[in-house]
Design a protein around this motif. Structure first.
Motif, PDB file in Angstrom:
ATOM      1  N   GLY A  82      34.436  26.305  32.694  1.00  0.00           N
ATOM      2  CA  GLY A  82      34.527  25.174  33.617  1.00  0.00           C
ATOM      3  C   GLY A  82      35.383  25.445  34.836  1.00  0.00           C
ATOM      4  O   GLY A  82      35.896  24.517  35.455  1.00  0.00           O
ATOM      5  N   GLY A  83      35.536  26.726  35.195  1.00  0.00           N
ATOM      6  CA  GLY A  83      36.281  27.063  36.406  1.00  0.00           C
ATOM      7  C   GLY A  83      37.745  26.706  36.356  1.00  0.00           C
ATOM      8  O   GLY A  83      38.366  26.502  37.396  1.00  0.00           O
ATOM      9  N   TRP A  84      38.309  26.606  35.159  1.00  0.00           N
ATOM     10  CA  TRP A  84      39.703  26.223  34.925  1.00  0.00           C
ATOM     11  C   TRP A  84      40.003  24.784  35.361  1.00  0.00           C
ATOM     12  O   TRP A  84      41.135  24.335  35.245  1.00  0.00           O
ATOM     13  N   SER A  88      34.752  20.557  28.854  1.00  0.00           N
ATOM     14  CA  SER A  88      35.515  20.303  27.634  1.00  0.00           C
ATOM     15  C   SER A  88      34.949  21.128  26.490  1.00  0.00           C
ATOM     16  O   SER A  88      33.934  21.812  26.629  1.00  0.00           O
ATOM     17  N   ARG A  89      35.595  21.009  25.350  1.00  0.00           N
ATOM     18  CA  ARG A  89      35.196  21.797  24.194  1.00  0.00           C
ATOM     19  C   ARG A  89      33.803  21.448  23.688  1.00  0.00           C
ATOM     20  O   ARG A  89      33.166  22.252  23.004  1.00  0.00           O
ATOM     21  N   SER A 153      33.104  32.272  30.626  1.00  0.00           N
ATOM     22  CA  SER A 153      33.539  32.012  31.991  1.00  0.00           C
ATOM     23  C   SER A 153      35.070  31.927  32.056  1.00  0.00           C
ATOM     24  O   SER A 153      35.747  32.865  31.643  1.00  0.00           O
ATOM     25  N   SER A 154      35.619  30.814  32.527  1.00  0.00           N
ATOM     26  CA  SER A 154      37.078  30.714  32.579  1.00  0.00           C
ATOM     27  C   SER A 154      37.676  30.767  31.179  1.00  0.00           C
ATOM     28  O   SER A 154      38.800  31.257  30.990  1.00  0.00           O
ATOM     29  N   GLY A 155      36.932  30.287  30.183  1.00  0.00           N
ATOM     30  CA  GLY A 155      37.393  30.401  28.802  1.00  0.00           C
ATOM     31  C   GLY A 155      37.435  31.838  28.334  1.00  0.00           C
ATOM     32  O   GLY A 155      38.334  32.235  27.583  1.00  0.00           O
ATOM     33  N   GLY A 203      38.836  31.635  46.837  1.00  0.00           N
ATOM     34  CA  GLY A 203      38.066  30.406  46.805  1.00  0.00           C
ATOM     35  C   GLY A 203      38.846  29.265  46.169  1.00  0.00           C
ATOM     36  O   GLY A 203      39.929  29.456  45.608  1.00  0.00           O
ATOM     37  N   LYS A 204      38.261  28.076  46.232  1.00  0.00           N
ATOM     38  CA  LYS A 204      38.944  26.874  45.762  1.00  0.00           C
ATOM     39  C   LYS A 204      39.389  27.000  44.311  1.00  0.00           C
ATOM     40  O   LYS A 204      40.527  26.646  43.963  1.00  0.00           O
ATOM     41  N   LEU A 205      38.498  27.475  43.435  1.00  0.00           N
ATOM     42  CA  LEU A 205      38.824  27.524  42.007  1.00  0.00           C
ATOM     43  C   LEU A 205      40.039  28.402  41.745  1.00  0.00           C
ATOM     44  O   LEU A 205      40.922  28.034  40.956  1.00  0.00           O
TER      45      LEU A 205
END
Length: 302
Positions: A82-84, A88-89, A153-155, A203-205
């Protein structure tokens, strides 16, 4: 037949054809010699288990999947993407269910999100979740010596970072005060992994996750990159990644894979052809099956 019914059938057929085509489009780099037979088992789920201490900045919860049987179960710490900044889980519950059905206890957790909380808050959340598993192993029949990680991803970035930091002698600042050897992982599965944050722009994330631009805080970008901490003591990795990923380029996985191998660490890379970042997650069935076999091989009792 009405037009809308015809369209519905055509869409369904198109979806099936796409799934069949994509399902066959993968390259398995450094694949094992023999596949592992997957057997099914029943499981129960304890929803909304709080794992954060009472004085933590935010209450954090996870869903604990427990296979049937009185024996100690190997564990997978599951971390969503989720891009940090979001999600949710629940996004990754389907993978939790699959792993639990093959005999793994799974702790599928949430963590604090940016921009309200910046790095290393998220790493600390994973570290206390890992510690919670140690402290509650006896109660839930968990094998604390066989705890693994899984993220997308972020996870994937966060679980890979925790695993590599815990196995490195050069990560004291990130191992204190919540990490260290007790938060080590037995093996790691990581999909769509941002492994080297210094290779991205600002970038924003990344700005809201790390608290600034790469030009302003280059050391933070390096410190937050899992690839920084690869050593010969790193745990084995299974990486899966879409080779048409424009958000997290495939070379991120390839570079991490090559770096692990160069340090004598076992690494398997499942390259998903014709897949981007989101589609590599939505059509990850074959990758998850291979990853499950990888985890089973690395969690056999002596």
């Amino acid at each position: 037949m009405r037009a809308h019914e015809t369209l519905k059938i055509l869409v369904g057929v198109g979806t099936l054809v796409s799934a069949l085509v994509l399902g066959g489009c993968a390259s398995y780099h450094n694949a094992p010699a023999e596949p592992v037979e997957l057997k099914n088992t029943s499981f129960t789920v304890n929803h909304g288990v709080q794992f954060s201490p009472d004085d933590w900045p935010k209450k954090l919860y996870g869903d604990l999947y427990l296979p049937e049987g009185e024996q100690l179960h190997p564990v997978v710490l599951m971390v969503h993407g989720g891009g940090w900044e979001g999600r949710s889980r629940s996004d990754i519950s389907w993978i939790s269910e699959k792993l639990a059905s093959h005999g793994f206890a799974v702790f599928n957790i949430d963590y604090r999100l940016a921009p309200d909380y910046i790095f290393p808050a998220q790493l600390h959340d994973l570290q206390i979740a890992r510690t919670w598993l140690n402290h509650n192993a006896e109660q839930f029949r968990l094998d604390a010596s066989r705890v693994n990680g899984f993220g997308f991803s972020s996870g994937a970035h966060l679980i890979a970072l925790m695993a590599l930091v815990a196995s490195s002698n050069d990560a004291e600042s990130l191992n204190q005060p919540y990490g260290g050897p007790d938060t080590a992982l037995n093996a790691v599965v990581a999909g769509g992994t941002p492994a080297d944050l210094t290779a991205f722009g600002s970038g924003k994330l990344l700005r809201q996750f790390l608290g600034g631009t790469k030009a302003d805080i280059p050391d933070t970008y390096r410190a937050a990159s899992p690839i920084t901490y690869v050593t010969r003591n790193s745990p084995p990795f299974f990486l899966f990644h879409g080779n048409m990923d424009s958000l997290v380029p495939f070379r991120q996985a390839q570079t991490l894979h090559d770096t692990l191998l160069a340090n004598g660490v076992e690494s398997e890379l499942f390259e998903m052809r014709l897949r981007g970042h989101i589609t590599s997650f939505l059509t990850a069935g074959s990758a998850i099956s291979k990853a499950t076999g990888f985890l089973m091989r690395h969690n056999k009792k002596p």
